[in-house]
Design a protein around this motif. Structure first.
Motif, mmCIF file in Angstrom:
data_model
loop_
_atom_site.group_PDB
_atom_site.id
_atom_site.type_symbol
_atom_site.label_atom_id
_atom_site.label_comp_id
_atom_site.label_asym_id
_atom_site.label_seq_id
_atom_site.Cartn_x
_atom_site.Cartn_y
_atom_site.Cartn_z
ATOM 1 N N ALA A 134 -20.204 18.193 -66.124
ATOM 2 C CA ALA A 134 -19.977 17.943 -66.495
ATOM 3 C C ALA A 134 -18.426 19.230 -66.502
ATOM 4 C CB ALA A 134 -21.085 19.723 -66.840
ATOM 5 N N LYS A 135 -18.183 19.636 -65.346
ATOM 6 C CA LYS A 135 -16.913 20.317 -65.439
ATOM 7 C C LYS A 135 -15.639 18.713 -65.652
ATOM 8 C CE LYS A 135 -18.479 23.688 -61.220
ATOM 9 N NZ LYS A 135 -17.609 23.363 -59.912
ATOM 10 N N ILE A 136 -15.797 18.064 -65.448
ATOM 11 C CA ILE A 136 -14.823 17.099 -66.039
ATOM 12 C C ILE A 136 -14.640 17.074 -67.187
ATOM 13 C CG2 ILE A 136 -14.050 14.813 -65.959
ATOM 14 C CD1 ILE A 136 -14.855 14.664 -63.295
ATOM 15 N N LEU A 137 -15.267 16.843 -67.683
ATOM 16 C CA LEU A 137 -15.918 16.924 -69.144
ATOM 17 C C LEU A 137 -15.738 17.947 -70.448
ATOM 18 C CD1 LEU A 137 -19.281 14.780 -70.084
ATOM 19 C CD2 LEU A 137 -16.875 14.021 -69.685
ATOM 20 N N ARG A 138 -15.619 18.600 -69.593
ATOM 21 C CA ARG A 138 -15.153 19.880 -70.096
ATOM 22 C C ARG A 138 -13.975 20.745 -70.135
ATOM 23 N NH1 ARG A 138 -18.612 22.556 -67.544
ATOM 24 N NH2 ARG A 138 -17.408 24.416 -65.741
ATOM 25 N N VAL A 139 -13.263 19.795 -69.138
ATOM 26 C CA VAL A 139 -11.219 19.895 -68.710
ATOM 27 C C VAL A 139 -10.895 18.642 -69.539
ATOM 28 C CG1 VAL A 139 -11.611 21.589 -67.014
ATOM 29 C CG2 VAL A 139 -11.073 19.191 -66.670
ATOM 30 N N LEU A 140 -11.169 17.902 -69.767
ATOM 31 C CA LEU A 140 -10.362 16.680 -70.450
ATOM 32 C C LEU A 140 -10.476 17.180 -71.677
ATOM 33 C CD1 LEU A 140 -12.565 13.517 -69.296
ATOM 34 C CD2 LEU A 140 -10.638 15.068 -68.467
ATOM 35 N N PRO A 141 -8.949 15.908 -72.160
ATOM 36 C CA PRO A 141 -8.828 16.647 -73.449
ATOM 37 C C PRO A 141 -10.116 15.958 -74.808
ATOM 38 C CG PRO A 141 -6.808 15.231 -72.534
ATOM 39 C CD PRO A 141 -8.104 15.292 -71.503
ATOM 40 N N VAL A 142 -10.072 16.353 -76.072
ATOM 41 C CA VAL A 142 -11.043 16.074 -76.416
ATOM 42 C C VAL A 142 -11.198 15.015 -76.520
ATOM 43 C CG1 VAL A 142 -11.753 16.323 -79.000
ATOM 44 C CG2 VAL A 142 -11.154 18.990 -77.474
ATOM 45 N N GLU A 143 -9.965 14.195 -76.943
ATOM 46 C CA GLU A 143 -10.181 12.740 -77.544
ATOM 47 C C GLU A 143 -10.471 11.685 -76.283
ATOM 48 O OE1 GLU A 143 -7.636 8.360 -78.987
ATOM 49 O OE2 GLU A 143 -6.322 10.445 -79.053
#
Length: 344
Positions: A134-143
Protein backbone atom coordinates in the motif's frame (compact mmCIF):
# COMPACT_ATOMS: atom_id res chain seq x y z
CA UNK A 1 14.20 11.56 -18.48
CA UNK A 2 13.69 8.47 -16.33
CA UNK A 3 10.75 8.36 -13.95
CA UNK A 4 11.91 8.34 -10.32
CA UNK A 5 9.71 6.86 -7.60
CA UNK A 6 10.19 7.63 -3.91
CA UNK A 7 9.74 4.57 -1.71
CA UNK A 8 11.45 3.76 1.57
CA UNK A 9 13.45 5.56 4.29
CA UNK A 10 17.05 6.06 3.20
CA UNK A 11 19.75 3.79 4.48
CA UNK A 12 23.24 5.02 5.15
CA UNK A 13 25.73 5.17 2.30
CA UNK A 14 29.49 4.84 2.54
CA UNK A 15 29.98 8.17 4.30
CA UNK A 16 30.88 8.64 7.95
CA UNK A 17 31.22 11.65 10.23
CA UNK A 18 34.48 12.17 12.11
CA UNK A 19 34.74 13.22 15.75
CA UNK A 20 35.04 16.84 14.57
CA UNK A 21 31.83 16.59 12.58
CA UNK A 22 33.53 16.44 9.19
CA UNK A 23 32.00 14.08 6.61
CA UNK A 24 34.47 11.73 4.94
CA UNK A 25 33.99 8.91 2.45
CA UNK A 26 34.64 5.31 3.34
CA UNK A 27 34.99 3.47 0.07
CA UNK A 28 37.68 0.88 -0.37
CA UNK A 29 36.86 -0.51 -3.82
CA UNK A 30 33.64 1.47 -4.14
CA UNK A 31 31.55 1.41 -7.30
CA UNK A 32 30.59 4.63 -9.13
CA UNK A 33 26.98 4.25 -7.95
CA UNK A 34 28.19 4.21 -4.35
CA UNK A 35 30.17 7.41 -4.87
CA UNK A 36 27.17 9.00 -6.57
CA UNK A 37 25.06 8.32 -3.49
CA UNK A 38 27.86 9.64 -1.28
CA UNK A 39 27.99 12.86 -3.30
CA UNK A 40 24.25 13.31 -2.75
CA UNK A 41 24.72 12.73 0.96
CA UNK A 42 27.47 15.35 1.20
CA UNK A 43 25.55 17.94 -0.83
CA UNK A 44 22.42 17.49 1.26
CA UNK A 45 24.36 17.74 4.52
CA UNK A 46 26.75 20.59 3.66
CA UNK A 47 24.68 22.58 1.18
CA UNK A 48 27.52 23.99 -0.91
CA UNK A 49 30.79 22.13 -1.43
CA UNK A 50 33.73 23.01 -3.64
CA UNK A 51 34.63 20.73 -6.52
CA UNK A 52 38.08 20.09 -5.06
CA UNK A 53 36.66 19.07 -1.68
CA UNK A 54 34.13 16.75 -3.33
CA UNK A 55 36.90 15.18 -5.38
CA UNK A 56 38.98 14.57 -2.25
CA UNK A 57 36.10 13.06 -0.29
CA UNK A 58 34.93 10.88 -3.14
CA UNK A 59 38.53 9.93 -3.98
CA UNK A 60 38.11 10.87 -7.64
CA UNK A 61 39.34 13.69 -9.89
CA UNK A 62 37.39 16.96 -10.46
CA UNK A 63 36.39 15.86 -13.95
CA UNK A 64 34.64 12.81 -12.48
CA UNK A 65 32.82 15.08 -10.02
CA UNK A 66 31.47 17.07 -12.97
CA UNK A 67 30.27 13.84 -14.59
CA UNK A 68 28.52 12.86 -11.38
CA UNK A 69 26.77 16.25 -11.30
CA UNK A 70 25.52 15.69 -14.86
CA UNK A 71 24.36 12.18 -13.95
CA UNK A 72 22.40 13.52 -10.98
CA UNK A 73 20.73 16.07 -13.28
CA UNK A 74 19.71 13.21 -15.61
CA UNK A 75 18.11 11.47 -12.64
CA UNK A 76 16.05 14.56 -11.85
CA UNK A 77 18.20 15.84 -8.96
CA UNK A 78 18.80 19.60 -9.44
CA UNK A 79 22.54 20.11 -8.85
CA UNK A 80 23.73 23.66 -9.44
CA UNK A 81 27.36 24.23 -10.42
CA UNK A 82 29.07 27.52 -9.61
CA UNK A 83 32.15 28.27 -11.69
CA UNK A 84 35.20 30.28 -10.71
CA UNK A 85 37.88 30.02 -8.02
CA UNK A 86 35.23 30.02 -5.29
CA UNK A 87 32.78 27.89 -7.20
CA UNK A 88 31.38 24.54 -6.20
CA UNK A 89 28.25 22.42 -6.21
CA UNK A 90 25.00 22.56 -4.30
CA UNK A 91 21.46 21.22 -4.48
CA UNK A 92 18.92 23.74 -5.71
CA UNK A 93 17.64 25.73 -2.69
CA UNK A 94 14.43 24.22 -1.32
CA UNK A 95 15.09 20.79 -2.83
CA UNK A 96 14.94 17.89 -0.37
CA UNK A 97 16.64 14.66 -1.26
CA UNK A 98 13.99 11.89 -1.40
CA UNK A 99 14.45 8.84 0.84
CA UNK A 100 15.16 6.39 -2.00
CA UNK A 101 14.74 6.64 -5.74
CA UNK A 102 13.69 3.80 -8.05
CA UNK A 103 13.15 3.72 -11.78
CA UNK A 104 10.00 2.21 -13.32
CA UNK A 105 11.73 -1.15 -13.75
CA UNK A 106 13.10 -1.12 -10.20
CA UNK A 107 9.72 -0.19 -8.70
CA UNK A 108 8.11 -3.01 -10.69
CA UNK A 109 10.73 -5.45 -9.38
CA UNK A 110 9.92 -4.45 -5.79
CA UNK A 111 6.19 -4.86 -6.36
CA UNK A 112 6.70 -8.25 -7.99
CA UNK A 113 8.81 -9.33 -5.03
CA UNK A 114 6.00 -8.45 -2.62
CA UNK A 115 3.40 -10.25 -4.75
CA UNK A 116 5.48 -13.42 -4.99
CA UNK A 117 6.26 -13.23 -1.28
CA UNK A 118 2.56 -13.21 -0.50
CA UNK A 119 1.74 -16.03 -2.92
CA UNK A 120 4.55 -18.33 -1.80
CA UNK A 121 4.42 -17.52 1.91
CA UNK A 122 8.12 -16.67 2.08
CA UNK A 123 7.37 -13.52 4.09
CA UNK A 124 7.52 -13.41 7.86
CA UNK A 125 4.30 -11.45 8.42
CA UNK A 126 1.53 -11.21 5.84
CA UNK A 127 0.32 -7.88 7.23
CA UNK A 128 3.77 -6.39 6.54
CA UNK A 129 3.41 -7.24 2.84
CA UNK A 130 0.00 -5.56 2.63
CA UNK A 131 1.28 -2.46 4.38
CA UNK A 132 4.42 -2.21 2.26
CA UNK A 133 2.44 -2.77 -0.93
CA UNK A 134 0.00 0.00 0.00
CA UNK A 135 2.83 2.42 0.81
CA UNK A 136 4.58 1.77 -2.49
CA UNK A 137 1.44 2.29 -4.53
CA UNK A 138 0.67 5.46 -2.62
CA UNK A 139 3.95 7.16 -3.54
CA UNK A 140 4.27 6.00 -7.14
CA UNK A 141 3.36 8.33 -10.00
CA UNK A 142 -0.28 7.80 -11.05
CA UNK A 143 0.43 6.13 -14.38
CA UNK A 144 3.05 3.79 -12.95
CA UNK A 145 0.85 3.06 -9.94
CA UNK A 146 -1.96 1.84 -12.19
CA UNK A 147 0.39 -0.29 -14.29
CA UNK A 148 2.22 -2.07 -11.48
CA UNK A 149 -0.96 -2.29 -9.40
CA UNK A 150 -2.51 -4.30 -12.22
CA UNK A 151 0.05 -7.04 -11.54
CA UNK A 152 -1.72 -7.89 -8.29
CA UNK A 153 -4.84 -9.16 -10.04
CA UNK A 154 -3.38 -10.39 -13.31
CA UNK A 155 -0.36 -12.45 -12.26
CA UNK A 156 -0.99 -16.18 -11.94
CA UNK A 157 1.25 -19.00 -10.73
CA UNK A 158 1.63 -22.46 -12.24
CA UNK A 159 1.76 -24.14 -8.83
CA UNK A 160 -0.68 -24.21 -5.96
CA UNK A 161 0.93 -22.55 -2.94
CA UNK A 162 0.48 -24.13 0.47
CA UNK A 163 -1.05 -22.19 3.29
CA UNK A 164 1.89 -20.14 4.61
CA UNK A 165 3.25 -20.64 8.11
CA UNK A 166 4.95 -17.29 8.71
CA UNK A 167 7.54 -17.13 11.49
CA UNK A 168 8.13 -14.12 13.70
CA UNK A 169 10.19 -11.43 11.99
CA UNK A 170 12.42 -10.89 15.02
CA UNK A 171 13.17 -14.62 15.20
CA UNK A 172 14.16 -14.80 11.52
CA UNK A 173 16.40 -11.74 11.76
CA UNK A 174 18.05 -13.00 14.96
CA UNK A 175 18.77 -16.39 13.39
CA UNK A 176 20.10 -14.84 10.18
CA UNK A 177 22.40 -12.52 12.12
CA UNK A 178 23.68 -15.39 14.26
CA UNK A 179 24.39 -17.51 11.16
CA UNK A 180 26.43 -14.72 9.61
CA UNK A 181 28.27 -14.01 12.89
CA UNK A 182 28.74 -17.75 13.55
CA UNK A 183 27.27 -17.55 17.05
CA UNK A 184 25.10 -19.96 18.97
CA UNK A 185 21.46 -19.14 19.63
CA UNK A 186 19.22 -19.91 22.59
CA UNK A 187 15.74 -20.76 21.31
CA UNK A 188 12.43 -21.74 22.85
CA UNK A 189 10.89 -24.40 20.63
CA UNK A 190 7.29 -25.59 20.55
CA UNK A 191 6.34 -28.99 19.15
CA UNK A 192 2.61 -29.79 18.78
CA UNK A 193 1.39 -31.99 21.61
CA UNK A 194 4.52 -31.44 23.68
CA UNK A 195 5.78 -28.88 26.16
CA UNK A 196 7.93 -26.01 24.92
CA UNK A 197 11.66 -26.72 25.33
CA UNK A 198 14.68 -24.47 25.71
CA UNK A 199 17.58 -25.37 23.43
CA UNK A 200 20.95 -23.99 22.39
CA UNK A 201 21.56 -24.31 18.68
CA UNK A 202 24.54 -23.66 16.42
CA UNK A 203 22.62 -22.33 13.39
CA UNK A 204 23.96 -23.32 9.97
CA UNK A 205 21.34 -22.00 7.54
CA UNK A 206 17.76 -20.92 6.89
CA UNK A 207 15.76 -22.71 4.19
CA UNK A 208 12.33 -21.95 2.73
CA UNK A 209 10.36 -24.91 1.36
CA UNK A 210 6.69 -25.51 0.65
CA UNK A 211 5.39 -22.43 2.44
CA UNK A 212 7.50 -22.97 5.56
CA UNK A 213 10.79 -21.70 6.95
CA UNK A 214 13.28 -24.21 8.34
CA UNK A 215 16.48 -23.88 10.36
CA UNK A 216 19.32 -26.35 9.96
CA UNK A 217 21.73 -26.43 12.86
CA UNK A 218 23.44 -28.45 15.57
CA UNK A 219 21.18 -29.02 18.56
CA UNK A 220 23.07 -29.21 21.86
CA UNK A 221 20.14 -31.02 23.47
CA UNK A 222 20.27 -34.03 21.11
CA UNK A 223 23.90 -33.69 20.01
CA UNK A 224 22.83 -33.95 16.37
CA UNK A 225 22.33 -31.70 13.35
CA UNK A 226 18.59 -31.09 13.33
CA UNK A 227 15.93 -29.39 11.22
CA UNK A 228 13.63 -26.99 13.07
CA UNK A 229 10.41 -25.36 11.87
CA UNK A 230 11.08 -21.65 12.34
CA UNK A 231 7.38 -20.85 12.87
CA UNK A 232 7.61 -23.03 15.99
CA UNK A 233 10.50 -21.02 17.43
CA UNK A 234 8.82 -18.84 20.05
CA UNK A 235 11.93 -16.80 20.85
CA UNK A 236 15.56 -16.60 19.80
CA UNK A 237 18.47 -14.87 21.49
CA UNK A 238 22.04 -14.80 20.19
CA UNK A 239 24.71 -15.98 22.63
CA UNK A 240 28.37 -15.03 22.89
CA UNK A 241 29.67 -18.53 22.15
CA UNK A 242 30.94 -18.96 18.61
CA UNK A 243 29.99 -21.86 16.36
CA UNK A 244 31.62 -23.23 13.21
CA UNK A 245 29.60 -24.33 10.20
CA UNK A 246 30.95 -27.70 8.96
CA UNK A 247 33.03 -27.51 5.81
CA UNK A 248 30.83 -27.94 2.74
CA UNK A 249 27.58 -28.10 4.71
CA UNK A 250 24.53 -27.49 2.49
CA UNK A 251 21.55 -26.37 4.57
CA UNK A 252 19.04 -26.76 1.72
CA UNK A 253 20.24 -30.30 1.03
CA UNK A 254 20.06 -31.21 4.71
CA UNK A 255 16.51 -29.89 5.06
CA UNK A 256 15.36 -31.67 1.89
CA UNK A 257 16.72 -34.98 3.15
CA UNK A 258 15.18 -34.41 6.59
CA UNK A 259 11.74 -33.78 5.08
CA UNK A 260 12.03 -36.96 3.00
CA UNK A 261 12.70 -38.98 6.19
CA UNK A 262 9.65 -37.72 8.08
CA UNK A 263 7.39 -40.77 8.70
CA UNK A 264 4.08 -40.38 6.89
CA UNK A 265 1.95 -42.47 4.52
CA UNK A 266 3.22 -45.78 3.14
CA UNK A 267 6.89 -46.69 3.00
CA UNK A 268 8.17 -48.04 -0.29
CA UNK A 269 11.45 -49.76 -1.21
CA UNK A 270 12.60 -50.05 -4.80
CA UNK A 271 15.81 -51.49 -6.28
CA UNK A 272 17.19 -49.27 -9.03
CA UNK A 273 19.23 -50.85 -11.82
CA UNK A 274 21.65 -47.95 -12.17
CA UNK A 275 24.54 -46.32 -10.38
CA UNK A 276 24.16 -44.46 -7.11
CA UNK A 277 25.47 -41.27 -8.75
CA UNK A 278 22.85 -41.34 -11.53
CA UNK A 279 20.04 -42.16 -9.09
CA UNK A 280 21.04 -39.31 -6.78
CA UNK A 281 21.13 -36.82 -9.65
CA UNK A 282 17.74 -37.89 -11.08
CA UNK A 283 15.58 -38.40 -7.98
CA UNK A 284 14.55 -35.24 -6.06
CA UNK A 285 15.83 -35.16 -2.50
CA UNK A 286 12.31 -34.46 -1.24
CA UNK A 287 11.24 -37.85 -2.65
CA UNK A 288 13.95 -39.87 -0.99
CA UNK A 289 17.67 -40.53 -0.86
CA UNK A 290 19.01 -43.52 -2.81
CA UNK A 291 21.53 -45.68 -0.95
CA UNK A 292 23.92 -48.39 -2.05
CA UNK A 293 23.50 -51.47 0.14
CA UNK A 294 25.35 -54.72 -0.61
CA UNK A 295 25.97 -53.59 -4.18
CA UNK A 296 22.31 -52.67 -4.78
CA UNK A 297 21.04 -49.12 -5.25
CA UNK A 298 17.97 -48.91 -3.05
CA UNK A 299 15.41 -46.11 -2.90
CA UNK A 300 13.42 -45.78 0.31
CA UNK A 301 10.60 -43.27 0.22
CA UNK A 302 7.20 -42.56 1.70
CA UNK A 303 3.94 -41.70 0.01
CA UNK A 304 0.23 -41.45 0.72
CA UNK A 305 -0.55 -42.10 -2.97
CA UNK A 306 0.83 -45.33 -4.41
CA UNK A 307 -0.55 -44.49 -7.85
CA UNK A 308 1.41 -41.24 -7.85
CA UNK A 309 4.52 -43.13 -6.75
CA UNK A 310 4.02 -45.58 -9.60
CA UNK A 311 3.74 -42.76 -12.13
CA UNK A 312 6.96 -41.24 -10.79
CA UNK A 313 8.78 -44.57 -11.06
CA UNK A 314 7.51 -44.99 -14.62
CA UNK A 315 9.45 -41.86 -15.62
CA UNK A 316 12.80 -43.30 -14.53
CA UNK A 317 15.14 -44.18 -17.43
CA UNK A 318 16.37 -47.46 -15.96
CA UNK A 319 14.83 -50.79 -14.90
CA UNK A 320 13.77 -51.21 -11.28
CA UNK A 321 12.24 -53.83 -9.01
CA UNK A 322 9.75 -53.30 -6.18
CA UNK A 323 10.67 -54.78 -2.82
CA UNK A 324 7.61 -53.51 -0.95
CA UNK A 325 4.71 -53.00 -0.64
CA UNK A 326 2.88 -55.42 -2.93
CA UNK A 327 0.18 -52.80 -3.56
CA UNK A 328 2.77 -50.73 -5.42
CA UNK A 329 3.08 -53.49 -8.01
CA UNK A 330 -0.67 -53.27 -8.59
CA UNK A 331 -0.39 -49.51 -9.14
CA UNK A 332 2.46 -50.08 -11.60
CA UNK A 333 0.37 -52.55 -13.60
CA UNK A 334 -2.39 -49.93 -13.82
CA UNK A 335 0.09 -47.32 -15.07
CA UNK A 336 1.58 -49.80 -17.54
CA UNK A 337 -1.85 -50.67 -18.94
CA UNK A 338 -2.66 -46.99 -19.34
CA UNK A 339 0.54 -46.47 -21.32
CA UNK A 340 -0.10 -49.52 -23.51
CA UNK A 341 -3.60 -48.31 -24.26
CA UNK A 342 -2.35 -44.84 -25.11
CA UNK A 343 0.26 -46.32 -27.47
CA UNK A 344 -2.55 -47.98 -29.43
Amino acid sequence: MRTISVLFPRYGVNVRRTSTGRLVSVFGAARPATRLLAMLEVLETRGRVSGRELAERLEVDPRTVRRYAVKLEELGIPVEAERGPYGGYRLRPGFKLPPLMLTDAEATAVVLGLIISRRTGISTEESAIDEAFAKILRVLPVELRERVGALEGSLGLTWRPRAPQPPATDVVLTLATAIRAKRRVAIRYATPGREETDRTVAPYGLVFHGGRWYLAGHDDRSGEVRTFRVDRVRSAEARREHSAIPEGFDAADHVARSIARIPWGREIEVELKTTLEEATQRIPKMVGTPEEIDGVVLLRAQTDDLDAAARMLATLPWPFAVRRPDELRTSLRTVAQTLVTAAG
